[in-house]
Structures are given as C-alpha cells and as structure tokens.
Design an enzyme around this catalytic site. Structure first.
Site, short mmCIF file in Angstrom:
data_model
loop_
_atom_site.label_atom_id
_atom_site.label_comp_id
_atom_site.label_asym_id
_atom_site.label_seq_id
_atom_site.Cartn_x
_atom_site.Cartn_y
_atom_site.Cartn_z
N ASP A 8 19.12 74.41 40.62
CA ASP A 8 19.89 75.58 40.23
C ASP A 8 19.52 75.89 38.78
O ASP A 8 19.10 74.99 38.03
CB ASP A 8 21.38 75.27 40.37
CG ASP A 8 22.25 76.35 39.79
OD1 ASP A 8 22.19 77.48 40.29
OD2 ASP A 8 22.97 76.07 38.81
N ALA A 9 19.71 77.12 38.36
CA ALA A 9 19.28 77.51 37.02
C ALA A 9 20.41 77.47 35.99
O ALA A 9 20.41 76.65 35.06
CB ALA A 9 18.65 78.90 37.06
N TYR A 10 21.39 78.35 36.17
CA TYR A 10 22.41 78.57 35.13
C TYR A 10 23.47 77.47 35.15
O TYR A 10 24.14 77.25 36.15
CB TYR A 10 23.04 79.95 35.31
CG TYR A 10 22.02 81.05 35.13
CD1 TYR A 10 21.55 81.39 33.86
CD2 TYR A 10 21.50 81.73 36.22
CE1 TYR A 10 20.59 82.37 33.69
CE2 TYR A 10 20.56 82.72 36.07
CZ TYR A 10 20.10 83.04 34.79
OH TYR A 10 19.15 84.01 34.64
N ARG A 44 31.89 82.74 32.59
CA ARG A 44 31.25 81.97 33.66
C ARG A 44 32.12 81.95 34.91
O ARG A 44 31.62 82.12 36.03
CB ARG A 44 30.98 80.55 33.17
CG ARG A 44 30.34 79.63 34.21
CD ARG A 44 29.01 80.16 34.68
NE ARG A 44 28.31 79.20 35.51
CZ ARG A 44 27.27 79.49 36.27
NH1 ARG A 44 26.82 80.74 36.33
NH2 ARG A 44 26.67 78.56 36.99
N SER A 120 18.18 80.08 42.68
CA SER A 120 19.24 80.60 41.82
C SER A 120 19.82 81.91 42.33
O SER A 120 19.15 82.70 43.00
CB SER A 120 18.68 80.82 40.41
OG SER A 120 19.62 81.43 39.56
N ASN A 121 21.08 82.14 41.93
CA ASN A 121 21.70 83.46 42.11
C ASN A 121 21.03 84.51 41.22
O ASN A 121 21.18 85.71 41.45
CB ASN A 121 23.18 83.40 41.73
CG ASN A 121 24.06 82.87 42.84
OD1 ASN A 121 23.70 82.92 44.02
ND2 ASN A 121 25.22 82.36 42.48
#
Length: 227
Positions: A8-10, A44, A120-121
């Site tokens: 996942d990224a964030y 977030r 990722s989203n």
C-alpha cells in the site's frame, strides 16, 4: 514461496501526516499550527471514509477528488477557511516523503530477488508523483491503481490487479499495508499479509486477519527471508 512484495502507498510507504506537519512549521502558520495533528488525523480519516462510502454507493471519484474533499472537511472542522492554506496543504501532498526506513528496506528486498510493486487507492498521477518525490523512481515493477477498476479498496477487484499485473498467484505475494482493514482484506483475498501497525492500534475484527504484524518496515526484509 514469496516472489513479490506489494505495498500500500499512503501511510505505509509515504508519510501522510507530513503535509500538515510541514505546513505548520512554515512562516505565517502561527495562528493554526497547534491544530496540525487534528487536521492531519481528520484529513486522513475522512479521506478513507469517503473511499468506503463511494465504493458502497457506486459513486466513484478518483483519489485526488477524495483527498480534496477530506481536507475541506478537516479544515472546516478546525474552523479554518484560508484558501492559501488549503492550496499549500494540497501542494505538499504531492511531495510526501517516504518513512525513514523505506529506502534501505526496499534495497534489501531487491537484493533478495523480490519483485516490488505498489497497490493503492491513489490515482496513477498521484502515485507517480509520490514515487518521484520520495526518490524511489525505478524501484517498483508496477504501480497498480484502483482507477483500473473504478472502485476503491477493499473491493476484491482491486486485489486482483496484482495477479493480473505480475502474473503471480495470491500465495506468492506478500501484501504490506499500514491500514488494518486493508491487511485484513488482503489476507481474506489470499495474500500473505503484513500489517504495519505504526500506532499500536488494536487488530480490526473483520473477514480476514494479517499473518504478521510489524511496528515499522525496518524488519520486513528479515521477515521475508524467513518465510
């Protein structure tokens, strides 16, 4: 046998709290600087909530739209209406730094022969920008975005992007996320999973459970080597 590590990224690779934290330390921020932790947390939280609600409602919008909407809610909740501040925070979101342990961790995994990718989203443009700004260009074999299927995590179609892109079975993939719900969904899909529990939060009670839990990513290469 694990053949690829997919991140996942964030919040996992990239520090999503950095935008508000950096802006709060800049000249002219004295009037709101004390609110930055609240703004970062609200931003977030609403960003994620909006992805889930849009997925359930079938009302998809890309992650940049959701990111802006989440920030607008957070700023209003903090009693702030400064358009300059809004613009600065959004600008900083395109320049998020990686967490300190990330570069060395990725080098170590690559040295083990692991294929590396992101799921990722984030929209493709956002992911490209984040990877470049963090100095990680050329590291990842794939940057898989939900925009390919038009729905956010944890929809199963998102996790299917990994197998389609890397030509691997789910059990050959180690999926790594700092979002407990994302790690649960990845485990339910069939990935080996690691939850990066940076905040020491309780485990989510969902339809899957991550096999491994780490407090950050520094120990990941050792874990992968042991699998």
């Amino acid at each position: 046998m694990i053949k690829a590590c997919v991140f996942d990224a964030y919040g996992t690779l990239f520090d999503v709290g950095a935008a508000a934290r950096i802006a709060a330390g800049e000249p002219g921020a004295e009037g709101w600087a004390g609110k930055w932790p609240q703004i970062a947390a609200d931003w977030r939280r609403k960003q994620l909530e909006y992805t889930w609600l849009r997925a359930v409602a079938g009302a998809h919008a890309d992650f940049w739209r959701v990111t802006q909407d989440g920030l607008d809610w957070a700023l209003e909740n903090a009693g702030l209406s400064d358009t300059g501040l809004r613009s600065r925070l959004l600008q900083l979101y395109w320049d998020l730094a990686a967490f300190p342990e990330v570069p060395a961790m990725l080098v170590a995994l690559a040295a083990q022969g692991q294929r590396l990718a992101i799921l990722s989203n984030g929209s493709p443009g956002m992911l490209d920008g984040a990877v470049r700004s963090a100095g990680l260009g050329g590291v990842f074999e794939g940057l898989f975005s939900v925009e390919s299927v038009g729905v956010f995590k944890p929809d199963r179609r998102v996790y299917e992007l990994v197998g389609a892109g890397l030509k691997l079975a789910p059990q050959e993939v180690l999926f790594v996320s700092s979002n407990g719900w994302d790690a649960c969904a990845g485990a339910a899909y069939g990935f080996a999973t690691v939850w990066v529990n940076r905040d020491g939060a309780p485990r989510d009670r969902l339809f899957g459970s991550p096999q491994h839990v780490l407090s950050d990513l520094a120990a990941l290469p050792g874990l992968v080597e042991s699998l």
